[in-house]
Write a protein that holds these residues in place. Structure first.
Motif, short mmCIF file in Angstrom:
data_model
loop_
_atom_site.label_atom_id
_atom_site.label_comp_id
_atom_site.label_asym_id
_atom_site.label_seq_id
_atom_site.Cartn_x
_atom_site.Cartn_y
_atom_site.Cartn_z
N CYS A 1 0.63 -1.17 -0.19
CA CYS A 1 0.12 -0.07 0.11
C CYS A 1 0.71 1.24 0.11
O CYS A 1 0.36 2.28 -0.05
N PRO B 1 -8.01 -4.26 -3.65
CA PRO B 1 -8.40 -2.85 -3.22
C PRO B 1 -9.15 -2.55 -1.93
O PRO B 1 -9.88 -3.47 -1.47
N ARG B 2 -8.95 -1.32 -1.38
CA ARG B 2 -9.28 -1.09 0.10
C ARG B 2 -9.30 0.52 0.31
O ARG B 2 -8.55 1.09 -0.52
N ASP B 3 -10.24 1.04 1.03
CA ASP B 3 -10.22 2.49 1.07
C ASP B 3 -9.13 3.01 1.60
O ASP B 3 -8.48 4.11 1.07
N GLN B 4 -7.97 2.32 2.55
CA GLN B 4 -6.93 3.04 2.77
C GLN B 4 -5.89 3.07 1.84
O GLN B 4 -4.62 3.45 2.06
N CYS B 5 -6.11 2.35 0.60
CA CYS B 5 -5.09 2.18 -0.40
C CYS B 5 -5.84 2.63 -1.62
O CYS B 5 -5.43 2.00 -2.73
N GLY B 6 -6.34 3.90 -1.75
CA GLY B 6 -7.00 4.42 -3.07
C GLY B 6 -8.25 4.17 -3.47
O GLY B 6 -8.44 3.91 -4.53
N ARG B 7 -9.05 3.65 -2.24
CA ARG B 7 -10.46 3.58 -2.50
C ARG B 7 -10.65 2.04 -2.77
O ARG B 7 -9.97 1.29 -3.66
N LYS B 8 -11.69 1.54 -2.28
CA LYS B 8 -12.25 0.17 -2.43
C LYS B 8 -12.73 -0.24 -3.53
O LYS B 8 -12.79 -1.34 -4.19
N ASP B 9 -13.44 0.70 -4.23
CA ASP B 9 -14.17 0.50 -5.68
C ASP B 9 -13.33 0.75 -6.80
O ASP B 9 -13.77 0.68 -7.93
N THR B 10 -11.85 0.91 -6.69
CA THR B 10 -11.10 1.07 -7.58
C THR B 10 -10.60 -0.30 -8.28
O THR B 10 -10.55 -0.90 -7.23
N ARG C 1 -0.53 0.97 -9.51
CA ARG C 1 -0.90 2.41 -9.32
C ARG C 1 0.30 3.24 -9.68
O ARG C 1 1.43 2.74 -9.15
#
Length: 393
Positions: free
Chosen positions: A209, A226-235, A240
């Motif tokens: 991350c 993907p997760r929120d603390q690593c550039g959003r969960k929905d990406t 990156r």
């Protein structure tokens, strides 16, 4: 009649001018760069070079042939007038001399001295053999064959079997500019990873991350989950990319790359745990050195080193390699567990040592290719990779 002939001539020129076969090509985005040009016709003394498609693959310490063949027209050209030159493409506009041959005269340059020679497998063979391959040999090479005023060029990519690992120093995360990152990888028996190497590691499951420098000066990081603390969960999952950053002023972590070892990493069996200074002396008394981080990763990848005991490594961190995950050994994924940088005075850990391979006694007085460490097959590899997160293991 004269007027009619003039009209026909004008019409012919017009047809040629607007014919689709002579329409100018659009602007070339690579204008100014050296290109591969293949001359395929006439007998004007052209040289035609052919190189292998794709990549050639080896490992550190191995021996590899970079294939390149040529023929010239007409074929009765004096071989002594053919010049073969190999260079390494270090970036878009930089070339490093590797090897040149003109007739019987041959010369290797810089770190390639004593390690590169022509394969000489027959007429038209411009291939070179690189012995005792190093991490720095990874990259793209140019084969240029010149016959008087005619020349042609081909390219060969040399890849290494290896492992990519994220790295940050005792100072903490996001403390390295590009040059610091480059030096940090070097100190851990590694080099800065390329984008292709990082992408391959991501395909094998690397999930990290924190953004890190790559060898081309870009900053990237691989996300498999993907997760929120690593550039959003929905990406979507992927590598990156922050793009090319200022090498002096901006600070990130590093992604390092290392390959098969010319030696062995082992956990030093002792009856008691030791502090960092004691660990350093213990390896030395055992005829070894304390293992570097890159060496521990290489041992995990190629030696299948699996040890559920935390131990000191050279940079002052405490780690241990897991090939077969089990509940009591820190998670469900294989990988090199990292416990951070504890106080070096703590006597809570063992130590990982590294011992270099002993040279073959028969090779002490010779420099033959069989003595360059090219023997042996591919080491074991782990099909799945490690999953690590921002907060460590």
């Amino acid at each position: 009649l004269q007027g009619r002939l003039w009209w026909l001539a004008s019409l012919s020129c017009t047809v040629l001018l607007f014919s689709p076969f002579v329409t100018p090509h659009p602007a070339d985005p690579d204008k100014g760069r050296r290109k591969v040009v293949h001359v395929l016709e006439d007998d004007s003394g052209a040289v035609i070079v052919q190189t292998a498609p794709g990549k050639v693959v080896t490992h550190r310490g191995g021996t590899i042939t970079l294939p390149c063949r040529f023929h010239h027209e007409p074929e009765n050209v004096d071989p002594a007038r053919i010049r073969i030159k190999w260079t390494k493409v270090t970036d878009a506009f930089q070339f490093e001399d590797v090897f040149v041959a003109l007739g019987r005269q041959q010369r290797a340059f810089g770190p390639y001295r004593g390690r590169v020679d022509l394969e000489q497998a027959g007429v038209g063979d411009a291939s070179v053999i690189i012995h005792n391959v190093t991490l720095q040999d990874y990259g793209r090479y140019e084969c240029e064959v010149t016959n008087d005023m005619e020349d042609d060029t081909g390219f060969v990519s040399l890849d290494l079997e290896g492992v990519v690992f994220p790295y940050y120093p005792r100072l903490g995360r996001y403390k390295l500019n590009y040059h610091d990152a480059e030096e940090s990888c070097k100190q851990q028996d590694a080099i800065l990873a390329s984008h292709a190497q990082l992408h391959k590691a991501w395909l094998e499951g690397l999930d990290w991350c924190n953004a890190g420098w790559l060898e081309d000066g870009s900053v990237q990081y691989p996300i498999s989950h993907p997760r929120d603390q690593c550039g959003r969960k929905d990406t979507p999952a992927g590598v990156r990319n922050y793009g090319y950053r200022h090498k002096e002023d901006e600070r990130y972590d590093a992604f390092c790359f290392t390959s098969k070892l010319n030696g062995q990493v082992y956990f030093l069996k002792r009856f008691k745990k030791v502090s960092y200074p004691e660990a350093l002396k213990a390896c030395q008394r055992d005829g070894s050195a304390m293992a570097k981080v890159g060496q521990l990763y290489a041992a995990w990848k190629f030696q299948l080193l699996d040890r559920c005991e935390a131990g000191w490594v050279e940079d002052g961190s405490v780690r241990y390699p897991i090939v077969n995950p089990r509940a009591r050994c820190g998670g469900s994924e294989p990988g090199v567990r990292n416990l951070g940088f504890p106080d070096k005075k703590f006597r809570l850990y063992g130590v990982y040592c590294f011992r270099k391979d002993s040279p073959d006694p028969e090779c002490v007085s010779t420099t033959g290719p069989e003595c360059f460490g090219g023997g042996g097959g591919r080491g074991g590899a782990i099909s799945s990779f490690m999953t690590q997160h921002r907060d460590g293991w």
